[in-house]
Design a protein around this motif. Structure first.
Motif, PDB file in Angstrom:
ATOM      1  N   ALA A 159       0.822  -1.214   0.000  1.00  0.00           N
ATOM      2  CA  ALA A 159       0.000   0.000   0.000  1.00  0.00           C
ATOM      3  C   ALA A 159       0.851   1.257   0.000  1.00  0.00           C
ATOM      4  CB  ALA A 159      -0.929  -0.004   1.212  1.00  0.00           C
ATOM      5  N   GLU A 160       2.055   1.167   0.543  1.00  0.00           N
ATOM      6  CA  GLU A 160       2.960   2.316   0.573  1.00  0.00           C
ATOM      7  C   GLU A 160       3.671   2.521  -0.760  1.00  0.00           C
ATOM      8  OE1 GLU A 160       3.766   4.507   2.952  1.00  0.00           O
ATOM      9  OE2 GLU A 160       2.460   3.751   4.527  1.00  0.00           O
ATOM     10  N   ARG A 161       3.517   1.565  -1.667  1.00  0.00           N
ATOM     11  CA  ARG A 161       4.199   1.624  -2.967  1.00  0.00           C
ATOM     12  C   ARG A 161       5.707   1.825  -2.782  1.00  0.00           C
ATOM     13  NH1 ARG A 161       1.102   5.951  -6.483  1.00  0.00           N
ATOM     14  NH2 ARG A 161       1.506   7.212  -4.643  1.00  0.00           N
ATOM     15  N   ALA A 162       6.252   1.076  -1.828  1.00  0.00           N
ATOM     16  CA  ALA A 162       7.673   1.184  -1.514  1.00  0.00           C
ATOM     17  C   ALA A 162       8.515   0.636  -2.659  1.00  0.00           C
ATOM     18  CB  ALA A 162       7.990   0.422  -0.232  1.00  0.00           C
ATOM     19  N   PRO A 163       9.603   1.317  -3.014  1.00  0.00           N
ATOM     20  CA  PRO A 163      10.478   0.811  -4.084  1.00  0.00           C
ATOM     21  C   PRO A 163      11.015  -0.572  -3.737  1.00  0.00           C
ATOM     22  CG  PRO A 163      11.020   3.089  -3.522  1.00  0.00           C
ATOM     23  CD  PRO A 163      10.056   2.611  -2.481  1.00  0.00           C
ATOM     24  N   GLY A 164      10.920  -1.494  -4.670  1.00  0.00           N
ATOM     25  CA  GLY A 164      11.400  -2.846  -4.435  1.00  0.00           C
ATOM     26  C   GLY A 164      10.398  -3.748  -3.766  1.00  0.00           C
ATOM     27  N   GLY A 165       9.278  -3.172  -3.276  1.00  0.00           N
ATOM     28  CA  GLY A 165       8.244  -3.978  -2.656  1.00  0.00           C
ATOM     29  C   GLY A 165       8.668  -4.594  -1.335  1.00  0.00           C
ATOM     30  N   PHE A 166       7.925  -5.607  -0.917  1.00  0.00           N
ATOM     31  CA  PHE A 166       8.158  -6.217   0.391  1.00  0.00           C
ATOM     32  C   PHE A 166       9.499  -6.938   0.455  1.00  0.00           C
ATOM     33  CE2 PHE A 166       7.580  -9.694   3.495  1.00  0.00           C
ATOM     34  CZ  PHE A 166       7.302  -8.921   4.618  1.00  0.00           C
ATOM     35  N   SER A 167       9.941  -7.492  -0.660  1.00  0.00           N
ATOM     36  CA  SER A 167      11.199  -8.238  -0.639  1.00  0.00           C
ATOM     37  C   SER A 167      12.376  -7.341  -0.266  1.00  0.00           C
ATOM     38  CB  SER A 167      11.445  -8.890  -2.002  1.00  0.00           C
ATOM     39  OG  SER A 167      11.502  -7.911  -3.029  1.00  0.00           O
ATOM     40  N   ALA A 168      12.336  -6.076  -0.699  1.00  0.00           N
ATOM     41  CA  ALA A 168      13.427  -5.159  -0.373  1.00  0.00           C
ATOM     42  C   ALA A 168      13.430  -4.805   1.110  1.00  0.00           C
ATOM     43  CB  ALA A 168      13.320  -3.897  -1.224  1.00  0.00           C
ATOM     44  N   VAL A 169      12.238  -4.632   1.689  1.00  0.00           N
ATOM     45  CA  VAL A 169      12.142  -4.276   3.104  1.00  0.00           C
ATOM     46  C   VAL A 169      12.375  -5.494   3.990  1.00  0.00           C
ATOM     47  CG1 VAL A 169      10.634  -3.248   4.858  1.00  0.00           C
ATOM     48  CG2 VAL A 169      10.531  -2.432   2.508  1.00  0.00           C
ATOM     49  N   TYR A 170      12.027  -6.676   3.487  1.00  0.00           N
ATOM     50  CA  TYR A 170      12.115  -7.898   4.290  1.00  0.00           C
ATOM     51  C   TYR A 170      13.534  -8.138   4.793  1.00  0.00           C
ATOM     52  CZ  TYR A 170      12.018 -12.873   5.442  1.00  0.00           C
ATOM     53  OH  TYR A 170      12.145 -14.073   6.083  1.00  0.00           O
ATOM     54  N   ARG A 171      14.511  -7.923   3.937  1.00  0.00           N
ATOM     55  CA  ARG A 171      15.900  -8.178   4.339  1.00  0.00           C
ATOM     56  C   ARG A 171      16.309  -7.276   5.501  1.00  0.00           C
ATOM     57  NH1 ARG A 171      16.316  -8.497  -1.366  1.00  0.00           N
ATOM     58  NH2 ARG A 171      16.981  -6.315  -1.478  1.00  0.00           N
ATOM     59  N   VAL A 172      15.869  -6.031   5.465  1.00  0.00           N
ATOM     60  CA  VAL A 172      16.215  -5.104   6.544  1.00  0.00           C
ATOM     61  C   VAL A 172      15.474  -5.476   7.824  1.00  0.00           C
ATOM     62  CG1 VAL A 172      16.246  -2.687   7.243  1.00  0.00           C
ATOM     63  CG2 VAL A 172      16.608  -3.290   4.849  1.00  0.00           C
ATOM     64  N   LEU A 173      14.197  -5.824   7.708  1.00  0.00           N
ATOM     65  CA  LEU A 173      13.424  -6.205   8.888  1.00  0.00           C
ATOM     66  C   LEU A 173      13.995  -7.463   9.538  1.00  0.00           C
ATOM     67  CD1 LEU A 173       9.811  -5.559   7.554  1.00  0.00           C
ATOM     68  CD2 LEU A 173      11.059  -4.194   9.233  1.00  0.00           C
ATOM     69  N   ARG A 174      14.461  -8.382   8.726  1.00  0.00           N
ATOM     70  CA  ARG A 174      15.067  -9.597   9.281  1.00  0.00           C
ATOM     71  C   ARG A 174      16.345  -9.251  10.047  1.00  0.00           C
ATOM     72  NH1 ARG A 174      16.433 -14.185   5.048  1.00  0.00           N
ATOM     73  NH2 ARG A 174      17.986 -12.599   4.496  1.00  0.00           N
ATOM     74  N   ALA A 175      17.119  -8.294   9.531  1.00  0.00           N
ATOM     75  CA  ALA A 175      18.317  -7.851  10.246  1.00  0.00           C
ATOM     76  C   ALA A 175      17.938  -7.139  11.548  1.00  0.00           C
ATOM     77  CB  ALA A 175      19.141  -6.926   9.353  1.00  0.00           C
ATOM     78  N   PHE A 176      16.852  -6.361  11.518  1.00  0.00           N
ATOM     79  CA  PHE A 176      16.365  -5.716  12.739  1.00  0.00           C
ATOM     80  C   PHE A 176      15.985  -6.761  13.785  1.00  0.00           C
ATOM     81  CE2 PHE A 176      14.772  -1.392  10.902  1.00  0.00           C
ATOM     82  CZ  PHE A 176      16.084  -1.076  10.596  1.00  0.00           C
ATOM     83  N   GLU A 177      15.352  -7.849  13.337  1.00  0.00           N
ATOM     84  CA  GLU A 177      14.958  -8.909  14.265  1.00  0.00           C
ATOM     85  C   GLU A 177      16.187  -9.544  14.913  1.00  0.00           C
ATOM     86  OE1 GLU A 177      13.016 -13.389  14.185  1.00  0.00           O
ATOM     87  OE2 GLU A 177      13.594 -12.350  12.341  1.00  0.00           O
ATOM     88  N   GLU A 178      17.199  -9.803  14.119  1.00  0.00           N
ATOM     89  CA  GLU A 178      18.405 -10.439  14.644  1.00  0.00           C
ATOM     90  C   GLU A 178      19.130  -9.547  15.642  1.00  0.00           C
ATOM     91  OE1 GLU A 178      20.566 -11.313  11.133  1.00  0.00           O
ATOM     92  OE2 GLU A 178      19.318 -13.034  10.558  1.00  0.00           O
TER      93      GLU A 178
END
Length: 355
Positions: A159-178
């Motif tokens: 919905a945010e029309r983020a560049p790269g979509g969810f796959s681009a944000v997923y990698r960063v969120l996974r690093a945040f989780e770690e």
């Protein structure tokens, strides 16, 4: 970006994070007028329209009308901004639907005003250069999504029309989780396993479980604003507002076959939703002539209609004339009684309420 009918998408950013979060400017064909505006503002600072016009006309001859068009082309493309919302309100208020023909009036030529048209009021300046490092931009976007939604899922990112979509944000969120900056879990049933949340959002979500008390639930609601009262817990939102989860984080609820019509809800510019206790109650098509409902119970319809009427009276929506509801005439709909009790008056076209 610009949309048909004199409308457009508007994004707000904090000054310190704008270079990290703003998308790259859209590609447009730069005319001499566009380039002259960019050159005039390239030296830094902010200019009123008349000063901008004087600088532009040192290099080329441009009428006020052409200059206004050039300025707004650059605004919708993501090159310029202003220090006030007044020109935006004037531009959207003077928008013309795409299906309506434009009439030309002949008369005396319009002379340039001292300050310029209302659609270019205030001071204009170029937006800052975007951050070019992808890593920094991705981290800033992930942090913004967590702060904005509390729980980030695939639909919210789309919905945010983020560049790269969810796959681009997923990698960063996974690093945040770690690193312990967020949590990953199956927090909301039916929204997929890839859910990332701030610790505070998880605690707040737990308060929504059936074991929560009424006081716990009421504490989750923010201070009432336009279109919302503390008694009914109803909220009027633009359908495309990130605060509206339907059509993004959540699918649009199904509707009974008996009330289903050719109209379908969507996150469209100009459309509205009315939520009651967080559940979708009404969908208002752009222009307000058609409504869709999901519950005909008075405990839902009444607060939803009251919130819609309140938004009209407070000037948020302007005049609203409802002609159809759920595919039939509003006069034949159970919604008519609720609208009339909220202050809507019968007219030959339907039920109307003015601000």
């Amino acid at each position: 970006g610009g949309l048909p009918g004199g409308d457009g998408w508007v994004s707000l950013y904090l000054a310190d994070t704008a270079p990290l979060l703003m998308p790259e400017p859209a590609e447009i064909t730069l005319t001499p007028a566009h380039q002259a505006v960019l050159d005039a503002l390239g030296g830094g600072g902010a200019l009123f329209f008349r000063t901008l016009s004087d600088r532009v006309n040192r290099e080329t001859t441009t009428t006020d009308a052409d200059l206004v068009t050039a300025v707004w082309d650059l605004v919708w493309a993501g090159h310029l901004t202003n220090d006030t919302l007044a020109p935006l309100r004037a531009a959207l208020g003077s928008g013309r639907p795409t299906h309506r023909s434009k009439t030309t009036r002949r008369g005396r030529p319009v002379l340039p005003s001292r300050t310029g048209p209302p659609t270019v009021a205030g001071r204009w300046w170029p937006l800052p250069e975007r951050e070019t490092k992808t890593t920094l931009r991705s981290h800033a976007l992930a942090e913004a999504l967590l702060e904005r939604y509390g729980i980030v899922i695939r639909g919210a990112v789309a919905a945010e029309r983020a560049p790269g979509g969810f796959s681009a944000v997923y990698r960063v969120l996974r690093a945040f989780e770690e690193s312990g900056r967020c949590r990953r879990g199956y927090f909301v049933e039916g929204l997929g396993a890839a859910q990332f949340a701030l610790p505070g959002a998880v605690d707040r979500l737990r308060a929504l479980r059936p074991t929560a008390t009424a006081d716990d639930l009421s504490a989750l609601w923010e201070t009432p604003g336009p279109g919302r009262s503390p008694e009914n817990r109803a909220l009027v939102l633009a359908a495309a507002d990130p605060a509206n989860p339907y059509g993004a984080a959540l699918p649009w609820p199904g509707r009974d076959e008996e009330v289903a019509s050719g109209h379908k809800p969507g996150r469209k510019a100009g459309a509205l939703v009315v939520l009651v206790e967080g559940r979708l109650a009404l969908y208002v098509e752009r222009g307000g002539r058609t409504l869709l409902t999901w519950d005909d119970g008075p405990e839902v319809l009444r607060p939803a209609v009251d919130a819609l009427a309140l938004a009209v009276r407070e000037g948020v929506l302007g005049k609203l004339t409802v002609e159809r509801a759920d595919g039939e005439s509003i006069n034949d709909s159970p919604l008519a009684a609720a609208l009339e009790s909220a202050g809507f008056h019968p007219t030959p076209r339907g039920l109307r309420l003015r601000s």
